[in-house]
Structures are given as structure tokens and as C-alpha cells.
Scaffold this active site. Structure first.
Site, PDB file in Angstrom:
ATOM      1  N   GLU A   5     -57.712  78.560 -22.492  1.00 42.90           N
ATOM      2  CA  GLU A   5     -57.430  79.669 -21.588  1.00 42.90           C
ATOM      3  C   GLU A   5     -58.706  80.447 -21.260  1.00 42.90           C
ATOM      4  O   GLU A   5     -58.835  81.048 -20.200  1.00 42.90           O
ATOM      5  CB  GLU A   5     -56.387  80.592 -22.226  1.00 42.90           C
ATOM      6  CG  GLU A   5     -55.372  81.109 -21.226  1.00 42.90           C
ATOM      7  CD  GLU A   5     -54.159  81.763 -21.872  1.00 42.90           C
ATOM      8  OE1 GLU A   5     -53.099  81.128 -21.877  1.00 42.90           O
ATOM      9  OE2 GLU A   5     -54.268  82.900 -22.371  1.00 42.90           O
ATOM     10  N   LYS A  39     -45.968  82.121 -13.771  1.00 41.05           N
ATOM     11  CA  LYS A  39     -45.210  83.293 -14.234  1.00 41.05           C
ATOM     12  C   LYS A  39     -44.461  83.930 -13.067  1.00 41.05           C
ATOM     13  O   LYS A  39     -43.292  84.258 -13.164  1.00 41.05           O
ATOM     14  CB  LYS A  39     -46.177  84.342 -14.821  1.00 41.05           C
ATOM     15  CG  LYS A  39     -46.422  84.219 -16.296  1.00 41.05           C
ATOM     16  CD  LYS A  39     -47.099  85.507 -16.786  1.00 41.05           C
ATOM     17  CE  LYS A  39     -47.595  85.357 -18.204  1.00 41.05           C
ATOM     18  NZ  LYS A  39     -48.375  86.509 -18.663  1.00 41.05           N
ATOM     19  N   HIS A  53     -54.134  57.990 -38.414  1.00 38.05           N
ATOM     20  CA  HIS A  53     -53.178  56.909 -38.162  1.00 38.05           C
ATOM     21  C   HIS A  53     -52.529  57.064 -36.795  1.00 38.05           C
ATOM     22  O   HIS A  53     -51.474  56.495 -36.534  1.00 38.05           O
ATOM     23  CB  HIS A  53     -52.118  56.894 -39.271  1.00 38.05           C
ATOM     24  CG  HIS A  53     -52.724  56.639 -40.616  1.00 38.05           C
ATOM     25  ND1 HIS A  53     -52.823  55.374 -41.168  1.00 38.05           N
ATOM     26  CD2 HIS A  53     -53.327  57.483 -41.494  1.00 38.05           C
ATOM     27  CE1 HIS A  53     -53.444  55.460 -42.338  1.00 38.05           C
ATOM     28  NE2 HIS A  53     -53.766  56.729 -42.559  1.00 38.05           N
TER      29      HIS A  53
HETATM   30  O1  PA5 Z   1     -54.196  85.074 -24.502  1.00 39.70           O
HETATM   31  C1  PA5 Z   1     -53.422  85.581 -23.722  1.00 39.70           C
HETATM   32  O2  PA5 Z   1     -53.738  86.534 -23.025  1.00 39.70           O
HETATM   33  C2  PA5 Z   1     -51.994  85.073 -23.600  1.00 39.70           C
HETATM   34  O3  PA5 Z   1     -51.781  83.933 -24.361  1.00 39.70           O
HETATM   35  C3  PA5 Z   1     -51.012  86.129 -24.047  1.00 39.70           C
HETATM   36  O4  PA5 Z   1     -51.240  86.451 -25.374  1.00 39.70           O
HETATM   37  C4  PA5 Z   1     -49.571  85.649 -23.861  1.00 39.70           C
HETATM   38  O5  PA5 Z   1     -49.346  85.304 -22.533  1.00 39.70           O
HETATM   39  C5  PA5 Z   1     -48.583  86.725 -24.271  1.00 39.70           C
HETATM   40  O6  PA5 Z   1     -48.817  87.895 -23.544  1.00 39.70           O
HETATM   41  P1  PA5 Z   1     -48.226  89.261 -24.017  1.00 39.70           P
HETATM   42  O7  PA5 Z   1     -48.849  89.632 -25.298  1.00 39.70           O
HETATM   43  O8  PA5 Z   1     -48.532  90.215 -22.920  1.00 39.70           O
HETATM   44  O9  PA5 Z   1     -46.751  89.069 -24.198  1.00 39.70           O
END
Ligand code: PA5
Length: 468
Positions: free
Chosen positions: A294, A436, A323
């Protein structure tokens, strides 16, 4: 401290085609790395720089409040249920899996030292949710709902189900079973928590989800099950000090970042495999995969150019995946850089009894499982080199809170430095937003009517086929 061994990425080990001359590369990148590290430290308090995660090791006040709350609820609950997804769950889960006794949830309360079982519900599979609710006594469960934005559909839908059940079970007392971790001011969960009067912890400003493990996002669940969060903080501080060194030769995060960057951009090794040789460290890979993917997978660089960069992280587990995946790693495409995580000293030594001496298994009898796992890790690393496959080994002296914190903090800094090398912003995630928004549209959230029409068209569906 944790150590890192780079000899299996050297051209002298795996040849010039796939190996690197690190002396030359470190010398040529030294000024750039020096500048990156100085900038990271210089900008860490700058609003909007999203570098506040670099200060989490020094937040004594938060540490105190988390410990105070954990002490206050100690012994009152049989279970902790964490509701969160992505960065709001992966860090704490990795720490709990590494630091709690294996099969923790199957141990008796006495065997757990009086601390609760812990469950992470980080998906919205209806069968899993129903299954968990069937086995959990919610009246004896502390629910830690964690969402920075306060509106993530997965987390909030779980919370709506569970809050409703808790209230039916406990009446007005249900609030005592909830602790919310969210933004200090904004978001729907903050609004609900204020309205209903929940105990809350704050996700600090300028800390992205995947960099939030050392904020209350990770510290609260850890403290609730008795993990020594003082040791976590000590580990971060020591590593932070070491990573302030702007000399690449003395900074393991910078070395790792540069090696990964060069392996991708110069040698075509764009796949980063994270392979701990320890079941307790299995979820470190899950956490790292999110952090790396990410943060570094980006379409636009810092100058606005379309670049579509980013290494692809893969998780593997030693020895299990020997394996499953090693055949591909040894003989498949020359596109992977493998990072092993090894543990010097396991907590236990398990002997293999000297039985079946009359068979070909006699070489195992009298040895230990510890010797076997280490032999297999050595053998795998050397065989990868035979096939000219670059690999790095990170070593932890032991699996404990201190070394785990060192490892996680080092990987966070490594990611931030890699972001600078790729010249992208490692702290945003614009590519996650589109799906989203489509989900909101499909579920009929107000304000997403246009996305809904767009979706209908793209899915080739008639208007009526999309439910309101
Ligand atoms: O790293 C990130 O920003 C995302 O993985 C968020 O943690 C994830 O989408 C969850 O978001 P939130 O904490 O707003 O629910």
C-alpha cells in the site's frame, strides 16, 4: 539488536547478472540516503507530512493511559475481540501471534496468567462472524473497535452487529464492554463514542493505518493480553536512534531499502518475498505485505508523472512453504528478492527421540527440531544462491517484545526510505478509494448516486438489478 545479513545479494556470491556490488552502490547512493534520512527526521513533526509514526516511541503519556486502562480491566473479561481491518488490525495480530504462548486461546485462564483470549475479526465473511458469535460469550468479552476514519464499512458493520447484541444482553451496562480507538475529533465512530459514552483511545493525527501499530491501535490490544508494552517502546527507541544514522553503511533500514530498490529497478527483481522461519512470526509477513504494497504501489510520482511503480510483496513461511513455493523461487523467473527472518534462540528445545533406528530415519533420532529448522533455513538460503537467487536474512536473537518492536520499526523506516527512492508518496492510498466508493454506491450510501450509475453501466447491469 536485530541484525541483517546481505552477503547473498552480492555479485561475489550470486554473480554479476543478478548480484549487486554493494560497496559501489552504497558509495554512489550515500549522499541521496544521507539527504533522505535527514529530511525524514527534520520533517517528522511537520503537519501533513504523515511522519508522526516516527514519534510514537516517545509518547509516554499514551503509554501511561494504555497501561492504566489495561490494569483497570484486568481480570474482568475472558475475551478481547478486536474489530478492525488493514492497518487497524494487522500489527496487533502479528505481535499477539508472536508474543503470546502458541494456541493461547485454547489455554485455561490460569495458563494465560489471568489474561483474556484474543480474537481478530478482520473480515466480513458471514459464516465466520456467525461462527464466532456462536462460540463467544459476549457478556465476558471486551470489544476493541478500531478505525481511524471511523467509517470503514467492514469494521462499522461488524460493530453494529456486535453492539446490538451486547445491548440486548447487558442493557445499559453494555458500554463497559466497548473500547473504541479512533480519530480524536472526526468520523462516525467518534460521533457514536461521544454520544454513547464509550471509553476511547486516539489514533494520532498524521499516522496512517499501516504505520499505526505503535499507537493505541496496536498498544491497547497488546496491553489487554499482557504483552509488555514498555519493552515494545524500548525496542522502538533503540532502533530509532540507530536509524538516525545518515551513513548508509551503518543504517540497516537504508541498506534494505536501497537493495530492494536496486534489485527492482536494475535487476528486474520486483517481487519481495518475506519468509520467517518461525510460526510465531507468520503474521509479520501479513503486516509487511500491506505496509510494502500500500505504501509503494503508486501510479503517480512526486512530480506528477505516471510511473506505475512498486515492488510486489509475497508472504511465505519457513519451512512450510519450502514444500510449496521454493521450487518456483529456485527455478522460476529471476524476479524475486527473498527476505528470511531467523530466530537465534527459540523459547523451547524439542528433541526427536531415537526411535526407528533400523530405518533411514536414524539421522533424525537424537537431534532437535531446533537443529532441523535451522538446517533447513541454511540449506534453503544456500540452494537459492546456487540458483543465483538473491536473499537477505534478518536475525532476531529471540522472539520478544523488544526485538519485535525493533523489527517492525526498522521495516517502517525501510518503507519510508524506499518511498523516497521511488520518488512517490508512501503515505497515501488513492488506489484503494475507487473500490470503496463503488461499494458505498452499491450499498446505497447517500452522496454516491453518481458512482452507482457509473457502476451500473460498467457492470453491464440494468438499473433495476442494483438494489437500493
Ligand atoms: O493502512 C491503511 O491506511 C489502511 O489499511 C487502513 O488501516 C484500513 O483501510 C482501515 O482503515 P480505518 O482504520 O480507517 O478503518
Amino acid at each position: 539488536m536485530i541484525t541483517v545479513d546481505y552477503k547473498n545479494v552480492l555479485n561475489t556470491t550470486i554473480g554479476d547478472d543478478f548480484g549487486l556490488n554493494l560497496d559501489l552502490e552504497f558509495a554512489s547512493y550515500a549522499p541521496k540516503i544521507d539527504e533522505i534520512i535527514k529530511n525524514l527526521n527534520f520533517n517528522k513533526d511537520k503537519q501533513g507530512a504523515y511522519l508522526q509514526w516516527m514519534n510514537l516511541g516517545y509518547n509516554e503519556e499514551t503509554l501511561w493511559y494504555v497501561k492504566e486502562y489495561a490494569a483497570m480491566v484486568e481480570g474482568r473479561f475472558d475475551n478481547v475481540l478486536v474489530l478492525g481491518i488493514g492497518g487497524s488490525a494487522l500489527g496487533a495480530r502479528a505481535f499477539c501471534n508472536a508474543l503470546l504462548k502458541p494456541y493461547w486461546n485454547m489455554l485455561s485462564k490460569e495458563e494465560r496468567g489471568g489474561f483474556p483470549r484474543i480474537f481478530f475479526l478482520d473480515n466480513i465473511d458471514p459464516d465466520e462472524i456467525k461462527g464466532l458469535l456462536d462460540v463467544l460469550d459476549l457478556s465476558k468479552t471486551l470489544v476493541n473497535v478500531i478505525t481511524k476514519s471511523g467509517s470503514t464499512a467492514e469494521t462499522m458493520s461488524q460493530f453494529m452487529i456486535i453492539k446490538d447484541r451486547l445491548q440486548s444482553l447487558l442493557g445499559d451496562d453494555y458500554r463497559k464492554n466497548i473500547v473504541a480507538t479512533t480519530d480524536k475529533q472526526t468520523g462516525i465512530l467518534r460521533q457514536i463514542a461521544n454520544e454513547e459514552g464509550y471509553k476511547t483511545f486516539v489514533v494520532p493525527d498524521d499516522v496512517g493505518g499501516r504505520f499505526s501499530v505503535f499507537s493505541p491501535v496496536g498498544l491497547v490490544p497488546m496491553a489487554l493480553v499482557g504483552i509488555d508494552i514498555d519493552e515494545v517502546i524500548n525496542g522502538i527507541k533503540v532502533m530509532d536512534l540507530s536509524l538516525k544514522n545518515t551513513d548508509i553503511n551503518k543504517n540497516i533500514a537504508a541498506k534494505n531499502a536501497l537493495i530492494h530498490y536496486l534489485m527492482d529497478t536494475k535487476k528486474g527483481h520486483y517481487i519481495s518475498v518475506m519468509m520467517p522461519y518461525s510460526s510465531r512470526l507468520k503474521y509479520v509477513s501479513d503486516w509487511f505485505v500491506q505496509l510494502w504494497a500500500e505504501s509503494l504501489g503508486k501510479e503517480i510520482d512526486n512530480n506528477g508523472n505516471i510511473v506505475n511503480v512498486g515492488p510486489t510483496p509475497i508472504k511465505a513461511l519457513g519451512v512450510t512453504d519450502q514444500h510449496s513455493q521454493i521450487q518456483l523461487y529456485n527455478e522460476g523467473k529471476h524476479d524475486k528478492l527473498i527476505t528470511f527472518i531467523r530466530v537465534d534462540e527459540f523459547d523451547n528445545t524439542v528433541c526427536i527421540p531415537s526411535i526407528f533406528e533400523y530405518t533411514g530415519l536414524n539421522y533424525l533420532g537424537g537431534k532437535t527440531i531446533n537443529e532441523l529448522i535451522n538446517a533447513e533455513a541454511d540449506a534453503t538460503a544456500v540452494s537459492l544462491c546456487d540458483f543465483k537467487r538473491p536473499n537477505i536474512t534478518i536475525k532476531l536473537p529471540k522472539v520478544n517484545a523488544y526485538y519485535m518492536a525493533e523489527l517492525f520499526y526498522m521495516l517502517e523506516v525501510q518503507t519510508a526510505i524506499a518511498g523516497e527512492l521511488y520518488n512517490i508518496n508512501p503515505f497515501n492510498q488513492p488506489g484503494v478509494e475507487q473500490a470503496k466508493n463503488y461499494t458505498y454506491a452499491l450499498m446505497g450510501r447517500s452522496g454516491y448516486e453518481e458512482s452507482k450509475l457509473e457502476l451500473q453501466e460498467k457492470m453491464g447491469l440494468k438499473k433495476e438489478a442494483i438494489s437500493d
